[in-house]
Design an enzyme around this catalytic site. Structure first.
Site, PDB file in Angstrom:
ATOM      1  N   LEU A 387       0.851  -1.191   0.000  1.00 45.11           N
ATOM      2  CA  LEU A 387       0.000   0.000   0.000  1.00 45.11           C
ATOM      3  C   LEU A 387       0.886   1.240   0.000  1.00 45.11           C
ATOM      4  O   LEU A 387       1.434   1.627   1.026  1.00 45.11           O
ATOM      5  CB  LEU A 387      -0.928  -0.014   1.209  1.00 45.11           C
ATOM      6  CG  LEU A 387      -1.908  -1.202   1.250  1.00 45.11           C
ATOM      7  CD1 LEU A 387      -2.677  -1.220   2.559  1.00 45.11           C
ATOM      8  CD2 LEU A 387      -2.862  -1.139   0.060  1.00 45.11           C
ATOM      9  N   GLU A 388       1.021   1.862  -1.151  1.00 45.29           N
ATOM     10  CA  GLU A 388       1.961   2.964  -1.315  1.00 45.29           C
ATOM     11  C   GLU A 388       1.350   4.326  -0.985  1.00 45.29           C
ATOM     12  O   GLU A 388       2.007   5.347  -1.136  1.00 45.29           O
ATOM     13  CB  GLU A 388       2.521   2.946  -2.732  1.00 45.29           C
ATOM     14  CG  GLU A 388       3.270   1.647  -3.021  1.00 45.29           C
ATOM     15  CD  GLU A 388       3.925   1.621  -4.395  1.00 45.29           C
ATOM     16  OE1 GLU A 388       3.965   2.685  -5.046  1.00 45.29           O
ATOM     17  OE2 GLU A 388       4.390   0.540  -4.797  1.00 45.29           O
TER      18      GLU A 388
END
Length: 562
Positions: A387-388
């Protein structure tokens, strides 16, 4: 992770108008109705069917029932139309149906003497039923039933065409009969929390039901299934039945599957492992089936799961069209084959454009439940958190612990934070990793697409050097993670990331510096970490595009660490 996602499909106004087709909700046929279509399952090749421009053929896989199905491939200005003339009675209502998959698929009828109808579906990786109805005119004794694809799209498949209604006198196909019990049931693989099963196909079956110790646990369309959520070191009895519209077969002979002994996080992984992301889309890199992934990769992260409209929940959709017609059944079989070869296959959640958010108890529960469901459906060994756009340490921890409780001790959990996420133990990503340290497999930080960052010595380092890799890894190694939970994530080629590519020699020098104290640059770690897990790359596809230079050099080096 990298610019990669498939471009969104859209229709222009003119094309939308062209596809404005009638779909009618259809009830059950009456007892006196028959299927007026002939060779409806294509068991006799293309007998009774005519396909435009030689676009059609019959294939043995994929099929919905029986041993054959239609495959028709659009080309140029031909939309792969396959048609049959069907005799009908005047002033009568008929239900037209077919099962389709693959590229865009259409089903319709002309010559009704009233209103000709049709229906369609976009590309699908599994069998989907199309159905509509029509009424014949006062003098209509035959109609033309057809399927076709769409220009520029991939091949479509069709099976089990039906024109149910009064007997038109042109001959019929027999209705379904209850299938026989499946044979050849066997245990194809085990982990400490799952048993994989396979069996022989049954003629006429449209699906299969799996029983564990006499209780139904899952239903599938193919000839394999993975039953998860089992206790370690425990024996279970399994049986399978075949189903279709006529009913369910007797149960097969039973087989016994025994789960493995528990091995803690990362079961059966080598001490030093290589992780590679596999692209479930075509972005210009070499398109691979999972079976094509290079042998040096020990953990294969399938990129990516898709967000749903339910907060925190994900699903997985194989991009069959983008991957050259790769089917779900082939994908599942390839997962099992990789696992049989000692590899772990996990589903990655997130990516550069990932939109999954786990910010409260409800979304944490949705995340755990949906990831577990995807694992059961495809046989994945675990999950990768990529999850950037940030995460909530409290609720992601809650979600992953809930998933671990469901999947058991064999669950693989990997993480791929950006460099900024691991600068301090107060950062949410770092907090999450420490919170789940007892069930965490490895953190493969992305040492690319990054600005300059602090090393564990407080000095600033720029990407693209041995020092950048070793000084930043030191923060994790000295900040609470075990060496076995730290890996170095690098792009496989210059095209795999916007910046930060280094040659495999630099990667190997950094590994040696951390594990053995040799090959270092100006930064010298305070101690060696011989248990260092290894390295990761984006992606196996870009690696293949570059002639496997990354895996051929880094893979053996990782596996040869002390």
């Amino acid at each position: 992770m990298s610019p990669h996602r498939r471009s969104l499909r859209f229709w222009s106004g003119a094309l939308t108008a062209a596809l404005a087709l009638t779909v009618t909700t259809v009830g059950q046929a009456s007892a006196a109705d028959v299927n007026n279509a002939r060779n409806a399952g294509f068991e006799s090749g293309l007998s009774d069917w005519t396909c435009s421009a030689g676009s059609g053929t019959t294939v043995s896989s994929p099929v919905r029932t029986g041993t054959a199905a239609l495959q028709a491939t659009p080309s140029g200005q031909d939309n792969a139309r396959c048609a049959q003339s069907v005799q009908v009675k005047p002033n009568s209502t008929y239900t037209l149906g077919a099962w389709v998959r693959g590229g865009y698929a259409y089903l319709g009828v002309t010559g009704t003497g009233t209103t000709d109808v049709s229906t369609w579906t976009p590309d699908s990786s599994s069998w989907k039923q199309l159905s509509t109805s029509f009424t014949t005119g006062s003098s209509t004794t035959s109609v033309t039933v057809y399927t076709h694809g769409w220009y520029g799209q991939s091949a479509y498949y069709a099976d089990d065409v039906s024109v149910f209604g009064p007997d038109g006198g042109g001959g019929t196909d027999p209705g379904p009969t209850i299938p026989s019990a499946p044979g050849g049931l066997n245990v194809s693989g085990t982990t400490s929390s799952s048993v994989s099963l396979a069996w022989n196909a049954v003629s006429g079956a449209t699906g299969y039901t799996v029983y564990r110790d006499g209780t139904k646990v899952t239903a599938v369309s193919g000839t394999s299934a993975t039953v998860t959520g089992l206790a370690a070191s425990t024996s279970y009895s399994f049986q399978v039945t075949a189903t279709n519209g006529a009913g369910e077969s007797p149960k097969s002979a039973a087989v016994t599957g025994t789960t493995n002994k528990p091995n803690g996080p990362g079961p059966a992984l080598p001490k030093h492992a290589v992780t590679g992301y596999w692209q479930n889309f075509n972005n210009g890199a070499t398109v691979q089936k999972l079976a094509d992934v290079q042998a040096q990769y020990d953990i294969i992260a399938v990129a990516f799961a898709d967000a749903t409209s339910t907060p925190g929940a994900v699903t997985f959709n194989l991009d069959s069209a983008g991957l050259g017609g790769y089917t779900v059944d082939q994908f599942k079989a390839d997962i099992r084959a990789k696992q049989a070869a000692g590899k772990k296959v996990i589903v990655s959640v997130g990516g550069e454009r990932g939109t999954v958010a786990v910010n409260d108890a409800a979304s944490a529960a949705n995340f755990a439940n949906s990831v577990y469901s995807v694992m059961q459906t495809y046989g994945f060994d675990g999950v990768d958190i990529d999850l950037e756009n940030g995460l909530n340490a409290t609720y992601m921890t809650q979600a992953l612990r809930s998933l671990s409780a469901k999947a058991g001790s064999s669950l693989i959990i990997t993480m791929a934070p950006q460099t900024i996420d691991m600068q301090s133990t107060s950062n949410s990503y770092f907090q999450t990793a420490l919170n789940i340290k007892d069930i965490l497999t490895v953190v493969n930080m992305q040492y690319y697409n990054s600005g300059s960052m602090l090393g564990c010595d407080g000095k600033v380092y720029s990407q693209g050097s041995v020092d950048f890799l070793t000084a930043l890894a030191c923060i994790q190694l000295e900040g609470g993670l075990a060496p076995s939970q730290v890996g170095l994530g690098l792009p496989a080629s210059t095209r795999g990331a916007g910046s930060g590519y280094v040659s495999p020699t630099v990667v190997n020098n950094a590994l040696d510096c951390l594990a053995k104290g040799t090959g270092c640059g100006s930064f010298k770690p305070p101690r060696t970490y011989p248990g260092l897990r290894g390295a990761m790359t984006w992606s196996t596809n870009w690696d293949a595009t570059a002639g496997n230079a990354w895996s051929n050099a880094v893979g053996p080096h990782v596996h040869g660490l002390p």
